[in-house]
Design a protein around this motif. Structure first.
Motif, mmCIF file in Angstrom:
data_model
loop_
_atom_site.group_PDB
_atom_site.id
_atom_site.type_symbol
_atom_site.label_atom_id
_atom_site.label_comp_id
_atom_site.label_asym_id
_atom_site.label_seq_id
_atom_site.Cartn_x
_atom_site.Cartn_y
_atom_site.Cartn_z
ATOM 1 N N ALA A 3 0.852 -1.199 0.000
ATOM 2 C CA ALA A 3 0.000 0.000 0.000
ATOM 3 C C ALA A 3 0.886 1.247 0.000
ATOM 4 O O ALA A 3 0.941 2.015 0.966
ATOM 5 C CB ALA A 3 -0.932 -0.011 1.204
ATOM 6 N N ARG A 4 1.583 1.412 -1.128
ATOM 7 C CA ARG A 4 2.522 2.513 -1.300
ATOM 8 C C ARG A 4 2.354 3.088 -2.697
ATOM 9 O O ARG A 4 1.864 2.413 -3.601
ATOM 10 C CB ARG A 4 3.970 2.043 -1.100
ATOM 11 N N ALA A 5 2.770 4.338 -2.862
ATOM 12 C CA ALA A 5 2.752 4.987 -4.174
ATOM 13 C C ALA A 5 4.136 4.899 -4.789
ATOM 14 O O ALA A 5 5.151 5.040 -4.097
ATOM 15 C CB ALA A 5 2.331 6.446 -4.038
ATOM 16 N N ALA A 6 4.194 4.649 -6.105
ATOM 17 C CA ALA A 6 5.462 4.581 -6.831
ATOM 18 C C ALA A 6 5.600 5.781 -7.750
ATOM 19 O O ALA A 6 4.641 6.178 -8.418
ATOM 20 C CB ALA A 6 5.538 3.293 -7.641
ATOM 21 N N VAL A 7 6.798 6.344 -7.797
ATOM 22 C CA VAL A 7 7.145 7.449 -8.694
ATOM 23 C C VAL A 7 8.444 7.076 -9.397
ATOM 24 O O VAL A 7 9.356 6.534 -8.766
ATOM 25 C CB VAL A 7 7.341 8.768 -7.911
ATOM 26 N N VAL A 8 8.529 7.333 -10.697
ATOM 27 C CA VAL A 8 9.784 7.143 -11.428
ATOM 28 C C VAL A 8 10.208 8.494 -11.978
ATOM 29 O O VAL A 8 9.435 9.171 -12.674
ATOM 30 C CB VAL A 8 9.631 6.126 -12.581
ATOM 31 N N THR A 9 11.431 8.890 -11.679
ATOM 32 C CA THR A 9 11.924 10.180 -12.148
ATOM 33 C C THR A 9 13.436 10.144 -12.203
ATOM 34 O O THR A 9 14.086 9.470 -11.391
ATOM 35 C CB THR A 9 11.460 11.319 -11.218
ATOM 36 N N ASN A 10 14.003 10.852 -13.153
ATOM 37 C CA ASN A 10 15.455 10.950 -13.280
ATOM 38 C C ASN A 10 15.919 12.357 -12.945
ATOM 39 O O ASN A 10 15.324 13.343 -13.382
ATOM 40 C CB ASN A 10 15.905 10.581 -14.696
ATOM 41 N N GLU A 11 16.954 12.427 -12.146
ATOM 42 C CA GLU A 11 17.589 13.698 -11.751
ATOM 43 C C GLU A 11 16.593 14.711 -11.181
ATOM 44 O O GLU A 11 16.565 15.874 -11.608
ATOM 45 C CB GLU A 11 18.335 14.306 -12.937
ATOM 46 N N PRO A 12 15.784 14.315 -10.221
ATOM 47 C CA PRO A 12 14.791 15.254 -9.682
ATOM 48 C C PRO A 12 15.405 16.415 -8.907
ATOM 49 O O PRO A 12 14.776 17.484 -8.811
ATOM 50 C CB PRO A 12 13.942 14.364 -8.762
ATOM 51 N N VAL A 13 16.599 16.240 -8.366
ATOM 52 C CA VAL A 13 17.224 17.347 -7.635
ATOM 53 C C VAL A 13 17.606 18.450 -8.607
ATOM 54 O O VAL A 13 17.370 19.642 -8.363
ATOM 55 C CB VAL A 13 18.447 16.846 -6.842
ATOM 56 N N ARG A 14 18.186 18.059 -9.733
ATOM 57 C CA ARG A 14 18.586 19.054 -10.737
ATOM 58 C C ARG A 14 17.385 19.625 -11.472
ATOM 59 O O ARG A 14 17.313 20.831 -11.715
ATOM 60 C CB ARG A 14 19.556 18.416 -11.745
ATOM 61 N N ARG A 15 16.409 18.771 -11.808
ATOM 62 C CA ARG A 15 15.301 19.194 -12.664
ATOM 63 C C ARG A 15 14.149 19.806 -11.884
ATOM 64 O O ARG A 15 13.313 20.510 -12.464
ATOM 65 C CB ARG A 15 14.833 18.004 -13.495
ATOM 66 N N GLY A 16 14.056 19.534 -10.609
ATOM 67 C CA GLY A 16 13.151 20.239 -9.719
ATOM 68 C C GLY A 16 11.696 20.283 -10.154
ATOM 69 O O GLY A 16 11.032 19.271 -10.332
ATOM 70 N N ARG A 17 11.198 21.492 -10.347
ATOM 71 C CA ARG A 17 9.790 21.692 -10.656
ATOM 72 C C ARG A 17 9.382 21.069 -11.987
ATOM 73 O O ARG A 17 8.221 20.685 -12.155
ATOM 74 C CB ARG A 17 9.471 23.196 -10.675
ATOM 75 N N THR A 18 10.320 20.965 -12.919
ATOM 76 C CA THR A 18 9.989 20.366 -14.218
ATOM 77 C C THR A 18 9.398 18.978 -14.034
ATOM 78 O O THR A 18 8.403 18.616 -14.670
ATOM 79 C CB THR A 18 11.233 20.301 -15.110
ATOM 80 N N VAL A 19 9.997 18.185 -13.156
ATOM 81 C CA VAL A 19 9.516 16.811 -12.936
ATOM 82 C C VAL A 19 8.642 16.701 -11.690
ATOM 83 O O VAL A 19 8.297 15.595 -11.265
ATOM 84 C CB VAL A 19 10.698 15.824 -12.851
ATOM 85 N N GLY A 20 8.274 17.835 -11.107
ATOM 86 C CA GLY A 20 7.353 17.825 -9.975
ATOM 87 C C GLY A 20 7.966 17.373 -8.672
ATOM 88 O O GLY A 20 7.244 16.920 -7.766
ATOM 89 N N ALA A 21 9.283 17.518 -8.521
ATOM 90 C CA ALA A 21 9.919 17.096 -7.273
ATOM 91 C C ALA A 21 9.370 17.856 -6.071
ATOM 92 O O ALA A 21 9.278 17.310 -4.967
ATOM 93 C CB ALA A 21 11.437 17.296 -7.372
ATOM 94 N N ASP A 22 8.972 19.097 -6.296
ATOM 95 C CA ASP A 22 8.439 19.910 -5.199
ATOM 96 C C ASP A 22 7.071 19.424 -4.726
ATOM 97 O O ASP A 22 6.594 19.830 -3.665
ATOM 98 C CB ASP A 22 8.318 21.367 -5.635
ATOM 99 N N LEU A 23 6.432 18.538 -5.505
ATOM 100 C CA LEU A 23 5.117 18.014 -5.118
ATOM 101 C C LEU A 23 5.228 16.765 -4.248
ATOM 102 O O LEU A 23 4.216 16.301 -3.698
ATOM 103 C CB LEU A 23 4.300 17.686 -6.373
ATOM 104 N N LEU A 24 6.420 16.220 -4.125
ATOM 105 C CA LEU A 24 6.578 14.991 -3.353
ATOM 106 C C LEU A 24 6.198 15.139 -1.878
ATOM 107 O O LEU A 24 5.634 14.200 -1.309
ATOM 108 C CB LEU A 24 8.009 14.469 -3.499
#
Length: 330
Positions: free
Chosen positions: A162-183
């Motif tokens: 009962a967990r949510a999965a997210v796949v993303t590359n370089e979220p620290v560098r890409r930030g808002r583009t990949v929605g890292a701030d929504l985590l």
């Protein structure tokens, strides 16, 4: 055909090299961006073989390269340097555009981004989504759209965790583009597992609790698919991208989808496959609902898989590419 294609996007290339051609994958001594060579975390057939710049020059001199699939303006330069040939003029070529407009440094704001090949009419641009073709200024370049295809990993969803999965590359560098701030908002309603490359520093950058957000850095694709399928729901918080292949892979696995309704997602994810919205609060509500109701998650996941197989199947993808490569080499 002998098709020259750089290893730029591993997931896309994994599908492309499943075709009936011989795929020449440049490799340099340092395996840098000019020559990554064969993938190490994806399974590619023997028909995708590594070639050095020197071997490519010999092949070119002997007329042994039929077509080049360009993916960066740098590839144009490398063709001139390594082959002594000009793509589109004395070497049949296609420019494959992976990216949504406006992502490159110095690019004009969307929707005024002019494609780098907009002033040429001898190299067609193949966009990976209709959204991208619409939003780029393609100038006089011929354009087409070849939507993604996926090597089907099979219907593997169990949703046992009962967990949510997210796949993303370089979220620290890409930030808002990949929605890292929504985590942080997602982690407030569900424990989250993040898979991808370049995850180091994500907790610190966005104040994430390691007890709520676990990181799985750069797993092999097959292992990632196995682990994704154990999670209850797939979450796609990306603001701006063409169309994440990881989203389509999750749908193939039979996972229910909760995603930001941006770029091509609104075309790819039907209503019965999950929930898409531009309101994060609505997305978190949907995540909570799937965690609480495994039956609803299973039904949505089956709908997601059916939609993905119909629109993003491998056979259609390869047939589309065969037609385009046939046209430019005619």
């Amino acid at each position: 055909m002998k098709v020259l294609v750089w290893h730029v996007h591993g997931s896309w290339t994994t599908a492309f090299v499943e075709g009936d051609h011989e795929y020449l994958i440049p490799v340099t001594p340092g395996r840098d961006a000019d020559g990554l060579g064969r993938a190490r975390t994806w399974d590619w057939p023997a028909s995708a073989r590594e070639v050095t710049p020197e071997e490519l020059r010999d092949l070119s001199d002997g007329g042994g390269i039929d077509v080049v699939v360009l993916q960066r303006t740098r590839d144009l330069e490398l063709c001139r340097e390594w082959l002594g040939r000009e793509p589109g003029r004395d070497l049949p070529a296609v420019f494959l555009e992976h990216n949504a407009p406006g992502l490159d440094d110095g690019a004009a704001p969307v929707p005024h981004t002019r494609h780098p090949l907009a002033d040429r009419d001898d190299v067609p641009i193949a966009h990976v989504t209709h959204f991208n073709r619409l939003f780029y200024d393609n100038g006089r370049a011929p354009t087409t759209v070849i939507e993604h295809g996926i090597v089907d990993p099979g219907e593997r969803w169990t949703g046992e965790l009962a967990r949510a999965a997210v796949v993303t590359n370089e979220p620290v560098r890409r930030g808002r583009t990949v929605g890292a701030d929504l985590l942080p908002g997602l982690a407030a309603v569900a424990p989250v597992d993040v898979f991808g490359m370049g995850l180091a520093g994500l907790h610190e950058r966005h104040g994430l609790d390691p007890e709520r957000v676990a990181l799985y850095d750069d797993p092999p694709q097959a292992a990632m698919h196995t682990e994704l399928a154990r999670r209850r729901v797939y979450v796609h918080p990306v603001r701006w991208t063409s169309l994440g292949l990881s989203l389509l892979e999750a749908m193939h696995l039979g996972m229910p989808v909760v995603a930001l309704a941006t770029t091509e997602v609104v075309e790819a994810v039907p209503a019965e496959a999950g929930v898409i919205s531009t309101r994060p609060e609505r997305l978190w509500e949907a995540v909570r609902g799937f965690l609480d109701d495994p039956g609803a998650a299973r039904l949505a996941g089956k709908a997601a898989r059916a939609a993905a197989l119909e629109r993003y199947g491998l056979a259609r993808f390869l047939a589309d590419w065969d037609r385009l490569l046939g046209e430019v080499t005619r």
